[in-house]
Design an enzyme around this catalytic site. Structure first.
Site, short mmCIF file in Angstrom:
data_model
loop_
_atom_site.label_atom_id
_atom_site.label_comp_id
_atom_site.label_asym_id
_atom_site.label_seq_id
_atom_site.Cartn_x
_atom_site.Cartn_y
_atom_site.Cartn_z
N HIS A 1 -5.87 2.79 1.55
CA HIS A 1 -5.13 3.95 2.06
C HIS A 1 -5.76 4.57 3.32
O HIS A 1 -5.07 4.83 4.30
CB HIS A 1 -5.03 5.04 0.98
CG HIS A 1 -4.49 4.55 -0.33
ND1 HIS A 1 -3.49 3.62 -0.41
CD2 HIS A 1 -4.80 4.86 -1.61
CE1 HIS A 1 -3.21 3.39 -1.69
NE2 HIS A 1 -4.00 4.13 -2.43
N ASP B 1 0.91 -1.14 0.00
CA ASP B 1 0.00 0.00 0.00
C ASP B 1 0.94 1.19 0.00
O ASP B 1 1.56 1.50 1.03
CB ASP B 1 -0.88 0.00 1.25
CG ASP B 1 -1.87 1.16 1.23
OD1 ASP B 1 -1.53 2.22 0.65
OD2 ASP B 1 -2.97 1.02 1.79
N HIS B 2 1.08 1.85 -1.14
CA HIS B 2 2.18 2.81 -1.25
C HIS B 2 2.04 3.98 -0.29
O HIS B 2 3.01 4.66 0.00
CB HIS B 2 2.38 3.27 -2.71
CG HIS B 2 1.31 4.19 -3.18
ND1 HIS B 2 0.18 3.74 -3.80
CD2 HIS B 2 1.19 5.53 -3.11
CE1 HIS B 2 -0.58 4.78 -4.09
NE2 HIS B 2 0.00 5.87 -3.69
N1 LIG Z 1 -0.21 2.50 -12.70
C1 LIG Z 1 -0.26 2.94 -11.47
O1 LIG Z 1 0.06 4.09 -11.15
C2 LIG Z 1 -0.68 2.00 -10.37
C3 LIG Z 1 -0.79 2.52 -9.06
C4 LIG Z 1 -1.13 1.66 -8.03
C5 LIG Z 1 -1.36 0.33 -8.31
N2 LIG Z 1 -1.27 -0.15 -9.58
C6 LIG Z 1 -1.50 -1.58 -9.82
O2 LIG Z 1 -0.37 -2.14 -10.47
C7 LIG Z 1 -0.77 -3.14 -11.38
C8 LIG Z 1 -0.24 -2.82 -12.76
O3 LIG Z 1 -0.77 -1.60 -13.19
P1 LIG Z 1 -0.34 -0.89 -14.55
O4 LIG Z 1 -1.03 0.41 -14.55
O5 LIG Z 1 1.12 -0.93 -14.72
O6 LIG Z 1 -1.02 -1.85 -15.63
P2 LIG Z 1 -0.81 -1.87 -17.22
O7 LIG Z 1 -0.17 -0.60 -17.68
O8 LIG Z 1 -2.09 -2.30 -17.80
O9 LIG Z 1 0.26 -3.03 -17.42
C9 LIG Z 1 -0.07 -4.38 -17.34
C10 LIG Z 1 1.16 -5.21 -17.63
O10 LIG Z 1 0.82 -6.59 -17.54
C11 LIG Z 1 1.26 -7.25 -18.72
N3 LIG Z 1 0.35 -8.35 -19.02
C12 LIG Z 1 -1.01 -8.34 -18.95
N4 LIG Z 1 -1.48 -9.57 -19.25
C13 LIG Z 1 -0.40 -10.35 -19.50
C14 LIG Z 1 -0.23 -11.71 -19.82
N5 LIG Z 1 -1.28 -12.55 -19.95
N6 LIG Z 1 1.00 -12.19 -19.97
C15 LIG Z 1 2.09 -11.37 -19.84
N7 LIG Z 1 2.00 -10.06 -19.53
C16 LIG Z 1 0.76 -9.57 -19.36
C17 LIG Z 1 1.26 -6.20 -19.80
O11 LIG Z 1 2.20 -6.59 -20.75
P3 LIG Z 1 1.95 -6.56 -22.35
O12 LIG Z 1 1.11 -5.35 -22.60
O13 LIG Z 1 3.33 -6.48 -22.90
O14 LIG Z 1 1.25 -7.81 -22.65
C18 LIG Z 1 1.75 -4.98 -19.02
O15 LIG Z 1 3.15 -5.05 -18.88
C19 LIG Z 1 -2.30 -3.20 -11.29
O16 LIG Z 1 -2.65 -4.19 -10.37
C20 LIG Z 1 -2.66 -1.84 -10.75
O17 LIG Z 1 -3.88 -1.86 -10.04
C21 LIG Z 1 -0.93 0.67 -10.61
#
Ligand SMILES: NC(=O)c1ccc[n+]([C@@H]2O[C@H](COP(=O)([O-])OP(=O)(O)OC[C@H]3O[C@@H](n4cnc5c(N)ncnc54)[C@H](OP(=O)(O)O)[C@@H]3O)[C@@H](O)[C@H]2O)c1
Length: 515
Positions: free
Chosen positions: A266, A203-204
């Site tokens: 949070h 939980d950042h």
């Molecule tokens: N972004 C933020 O600021 C943030 C903040 C807090 C929490 N989070 C959490 O962090 C997590 C990631 O968020 P994100 O925003 O980075 O998501 P995202 O941009 O949608 O990235 C998802 C990643 O997962 C990979 N992926 C999805 N399905 C896959 C599969 N079947 N096999 C291999 N790779 C797969 C995608 O790779 P490809 O596209 O190359 O397939 C991509 O690298 C989530 O749980 C989110 O709730 C994110």
């Protein structure tokens, strides 16, 4: 006679600050390495740690995702991510080239057994070539639907245990489940493959300096703790407001809502840090034992009481600081008749000796006028007969506000005589991180990634904590689905939320803080 060593080893602050420790060499495998979180938060945090010489020699990263990239393309993407997002500005080319030497990419799908076999080989090769000693961190930076597949595959390929006496840890991003049942199921899946001390639920908010400072402020100062209870405190307000709408995350957000996205994690974390008893030591279990006791002492809100204790809202179109904001239901990825709340306010009571009868008001929303996170402890007012000839409300209550963002610091509001007049006016005593210390605070992910590598779970959420928090949140969702009035846009983007939230406070003779 007092033994100096034993005194030091039991001094929570000395133990807790863990100054300057460097982790053992290790490899971090990032699942979801082509995603937003990796390039915006994780790799900039790792780079800043490298810059401050906090990373161990031989530290390596393996990025795992589907895109058909090679190592060079992956490193280039990460470099642009650091340039755009690092708190230290653009990359230092010499430092980047040594940091990037340890970074590689592995293309694969999460359900592809072959890819895990390759991962296992790559890890063994890094152990031999870069001396990482079998120490691994697996980071699940993926859509939450992929967590169980990855956990299963790691177990099936023997990757949850390290060779050569090393350690293996797994970091799980939020959201951790979407209700009590799914959180329990995810915990069961994790704990069928890993042991609880290997699991780091992130939980950042807990990585933010001011949030960590809540414990230092409370337990390293003699003057506040004697006032920290029902005798002196009137109520507590915890606010996390965002000035943006859902932007391009409409699809994700519409399945989540403010209660799941912000309150469950949070705000519940902030509440438990403010309300907890002093732990017997500053270590992971002692701190988390006290936090979970707070969550367990919260009086449940049963589904049929939801309308009495919880207000929800959804924003319509409007503007924030002159920037137009599209109404929530017109955002991309959002259902046209969506019932998802973008604002929630609730009142909780902690049924403990310390807090009996003191309401804790929590609110969080999108498209509000300012981005603010703060905890305000409002103290009881004094008997006013001394100042009977002054206008009513001349004496405002003391408020201690812990500001988490944007300006990290603490303010205390006190009443003061206006010079030359028979009037009392509130003034504030201010402490600001920026001006007091003159250094920028590290990003939350820097601290959390380092702690995980050091094996310190204090700032991560334990299984019982996450389940205790969901057991408060899930009945509220049940109350909403089983009957209460349908939600329609009820606040304008750029306002402080629905009118019902103000009425909710007025019914208790209180008002929300103006932020
Ligand atoms: N972004 C933020 O600021 C943030 C903040 C807090 C929490 N989070 C959490 O962090 C997590 C990631 O968020 P994100 O925003 O980075 O998501 P995202 O941009 O949608 O990235 C998802 C990643 O997962 C990979 N992926 C999805 N399905 C896959 C599969 N079947 N096999 C291999 N790779 C797969 C995608 O790779 P490809 O596209 O190359 O397939 C991509 O690298 C989530 O749980 C989110 O709730 C994110």
């Amino acid at each position: 006679m007092r033994n100096e060593n034993s005194v030091l080893s039991h001094n929570p602050l000395r133990h807790g600050l863990r100054i300057g420790r460097t982790p053992e060499p290790c490899t971090m495998v990032i699942f979801g390495a082509s995603g937003d979180l990796t390039s915006r938060k994780l790799v900039p945090a790792l780079y800043n740690l490298a810059r401050e010489r906090r990373l161990p020699g031989g530290f390596s990263v393996i990025g795992f995702a589907r895109r058909p990239w090679d190592d060079a393309q992956f490193r280039d993407l990460l470099r642009s991510g650091v340039n755009a997002n690092s708190r230290n500005g653009s990359v230092d080319p010499a430092l980047w080239s040594s940091f990037a030497e340890g970074i590689s990419y592995l293309q694969g799908s999460f359900d592809e057994a072959q890819a895990y076999a390759k991962l296992s080989e790559r890890l063994a090769e890094l152990d031999a070539r870069r001396g990482t000693g079998g120490n691994r961190v697996f980071y699940l930076a993926t859509p939450p639907e992929s967590y169980s597949e990855i956990i299963h595959q790691l177990g099936a390929h023997g990757l949850s245990r390290s060779p050569n006496g090393g350690w293996t840890r797994i970091i799980v991003e939020k959201p951790f489940g979407r209700d009590l049942m799914s959180a329990r199921e995810l915990n069961n899946q994790l704990l069928a493959v890993f042991d609880e001390p290997q699991v780091y639920r992130i939980d950042h908010y807990l990585g933010k300096e001011t949030v960590q400072n809540i414990l230092i402020f409370r337990f390293a100062n003699g003057i506040f703790e004697p006032l920290w209870d029902r005798r002196a405190v009137d109520h507590v307000q915890i606010t996390v407001s965002e000035s943006i709408g859902v932007e391009d995350r409409g699809g994700y957000y519409d399945r989540s809502g403010a209660l799941r996205d912000m309150i469950q994690n949070h705000l519940m974390q902030l509440l438990s840090l403010v309300a907890m008893e002093p732990p017997v030591a500053y270590d992971a279990d002692a701190v988390r034992d006290e936090k979970v006791k707070v969550l367990r002492a919260i009086r449940p809100i049963y589904p049929n009481e939801v309308d009495h204790y919880v207000i929800r809202g959804q924003y319509g179109s409007g503007s924030v600081s002159g920037r137009p904001i599209t109404g929530y239901r017109d955002e991309r990825g959002v259902a046209s008749g969506s019932q998802t709340e973008t604002y929630v306010a609730l009142k909780l009571f902690i049924e403990s000796w310390r807090w009996a009868g003191v309401p804790f008001y929590l609110r969080s929303g999108k498209a509000l006028p300012r981005r603010v996170s703060e905890i305000a402890v409002q103290f009881k007012t004094v008997p006013t007969m001394l100042f009977a000839d002054m206008p009513l409300n001349a004496i405002e209550p003391n408020v201690l506000a812990i500001k988490i963002q944007p300006d990290e610091g603490i303010t205390l509001k006190v009443g003061s005589k206006v010079p030359g007049q028979q009037q009392i006016r509130p003034v504030t005593m201010d402490f600001r991180y920026g001006t007091s210390f003159g250094v920028a605070s590290p990003e939350a992910y820097e601290r959390l990634l380092l702690d995980c590598m050091l094996g310190d779970g204090t700032l991560f959420t334990r299984r019982d904590e996450v389940e205790a928090s969901w057991s408060i949140i899930t009945p509220i969702h049940q109350g909403w689905t089983s009957g209460s009035a349908l939600l329609s846009p009820n606040y304008e983007a750029g306002s402080w939320g629905p009118a019902a939230a103000d009425e909710f406070m007025l019914r208790d003779g209180r008002t929300w803080r103006r932020l």
